[in-house]
Design an enzyme around this catalytic site. Structure first.
Site, PDB file in Angstrom:
ATOM      1  N   ALA A  82       0.850  -1.191   0.000  1.00 23.99           N
ATOM      2  CA  ALA A  82       0.000   0.000   0.000  1.00 23.99           C
ATOM      3  C   ALA A  82       0.880   1.233   0.000  1.00 23.99           C
ATOM      4  CB  ALA A  82      -0.925   0.011   1.215  1.00 23.99           C
ATOM      5  N   GLY A  83       1.233   1.692  -1.218  1.00 25.89           N
ATOM      6  CA  GLY A  83       2.034   2.899  -1.347  1.00 25.89           C
ATOM      7  C   GLY A  83       1.148   4.042  -1.771  1.00 25.89           C
ATOM      8  N   SER A  84       0.945   4.181  -3.087  1.00 20.61           N
ATOM      9  CA  SER A  84       0.069   5.226  -3.597  1.00 20.61           C
ATOM     10  C   SER A  84      -1.381   5.008  -3.159  1.00 20.61           C
ATOM     11  CB  SER A  84       0.154   5.261  -5.127  1.00 20.61           C
ATOM     12  OG  SER A  84       1.464   5.589  -5.545  1.00 20.61           O
TER      13      SER A  84
ATOM     14  N   GLU B 147       5.850  11.120  -1.463  1.00 23.28           N
ATOM     15  CA  GLU B 147       4.783  12.115  -1.271  1.00 23.28           C
ATOM     16  C   GLU B 147       3.833  12.175  -2.466  1.00 23.28           C
ATOM     17  OE1 GLU B 147       4.377  13.719   1.502  1.00 23.28           O
ATOM     18  OE2 GLU B 147       6.285  13.423   2.507  1.00 23.28           O
TER      19      GLU B 147
END
Length: 384
Positions: A133-135, A358
């Site tokens: 679960a990054g973006s 980010e």
């Protein structure tokens, strides 16, 4: 429409610029030597000495409310200061600040976490990204299960900035049945960290939570409202990332201009060749465009307006700009730019990260396009 800085704002900018040039830039050779030897860029004592000097000049708590001893300079000046600090690759930030979401804490949480962080007595990290679960931050799998007056957290976080150095973490986990929730978790409660080697000098870490017990009073904000807090944290950072990149790009372009004037090829300085001139011109145009997009996003934040769309535009543009500029600067320097004798290759590795963390380039483009398609943002508007 007035684009000029006030007398006070110019004085602050000039003070920061003088501090960077006098106190920080001279440390660049030491940083390069330390990093080549596998040592930390700066000894913690040196960093603290720099912050003490900065505090004496009033550079303390730049974005921190005055009630907590900060200068409360606001988003625009914070962005301008980031541009000035970005002119050096020495890893330095002015002290006296804390993560924006810590201000959402209770009085007791502020006493235990916020104020000690502002004073530099404690170090925090922000942990939402996971291996899967990054973006897609809503897809986090870390779980928190209530057990009496405590919550038991299990899960893994990855690519956490400051994760190896922090003594407490703002970790996001799904608290069934409420949803994503933010917990303040001290390191001595049981979570562990492991550094992740990267191509640049950024040193993230993986964090492991195995049956870590956290008291109910350590919930930051409300149960099930963690995702909103996470977006507040991420949103603040998006216009600050291109701000620092602008400073780096300006410094490198200056290096390229000076080198082009003294490097001779085929009987003349390479600054006389159109190919070099175009690289210099394109870089200047892109830097200026990024600067005004970034300041516009900061202005919207300062006016209390929704700045999410503008910040996505600034972040995408600034990250791409910085990578294009450093590539041209390295090309202008030729083989010397590729060596470790100059800091260009270091900046090359460091700035590549901007297009990933980010919010990746792809996520920013997705956000910008969706806002237009769904009518959340409109074309042809200024200051609305």
């Amino acid at each position: 429409m007035d684009f000029s800085l006030s007398t006070e704002e110019r004085q602050i900018r000039d003070t920061v610029r003088a501090f960077v040039e006098k106190e920080i830039m001279p440390l660049e050779p030491d940083v390069l030597r330390n990093e080549r030897a596998g040592r930390p860029a700066l000894d913690p004592g040196v960093t603290q000495e720099l912050r003490d000097k900065a505090r004496k000049t009033g550079l303390w708590g730049i974005n921190t409310p005055e009630e907590y001893g900060g200068a409360a300079l606001g988003p625009i000046m914070s962005a301008i200061i980031a541009m000035e600090v970005g002119r050096t690759f020495v890893p330095f930030t002015f002290g006296g600040s804390a993560d924006n979401i810590l201000y959402a804490g209770t009085d007791e949480q502020k006493r235990r976490y916020l104020i000690p962080t502002i004073e530099g007595e404690r170090r925090s990290c922000f942990a939402i990204t996971e291996p899967g679960a990054g973006s897609d931050a809503r897809n986090i799998s870390a779980r928190a299960v209530r057990d009496g007056a405590e919550w038991v957290i299990n899960g893994e976080k990855t690519f956490i900035t400051g994760g190896s150095e922090a003594d407490f973490v703002m970790v996001f986990a799904v608290a069934e049945p409420y949803g994503v929730t933010c917990f303040l978790v001290d390191r001595d409660m049981g979570w562990t960290s492991e550094p992740i080697p990267t191509m640049g000098e950024w040193g993230p870490a993986s964090l492991v939570f195995q049956d870590v017990r956290v008291p109910e009073e350590n919930i930051l904000g409300e149960l099930g409202k963690g995702f909103e807090l996470a977006m507040q944290w991420i949103g603040q950072g998006r216009y600050m990332i291109p701000a620092r990149a602008i400073g780096s790009a300006e410094r490198m372009l200056g290096m390229a201009v000076e080198y082009a004037k003294i490097r001779k090829s085929m009987g003349q300085a390479i600054a006389g060749y159109q190919a070099i001139q175009w690289m210099i011109a394109d870089s200047q145009v892109e830097i200026e465009a990024a600067k005004w997009l970034t300041l516009y996003a900061a202005w919207r934040v300062q006016q209390g307006m929704d700045a999410r769309h503008a910040s996505s535009i600034a972040k995408l543009n600034g990250a791409v700009m910085a990578n294009q500029v450093v590539d041209r600067v390295l090309q202008i320097h030729g083989g010397m730019g590729y060596t470790k004798e100059l800091p260009i290759e270091r900046w090359y590795r460091e700035l590549r990260l901007l297009r990933i963390f980010e919010g990746t380039d792809e996520i920013q483009r997705r956000t910008i396009a969706r806002n237009l398609i769904k009518g959340h943002a409109r074309l042809g508007t200024i200051g609305e």
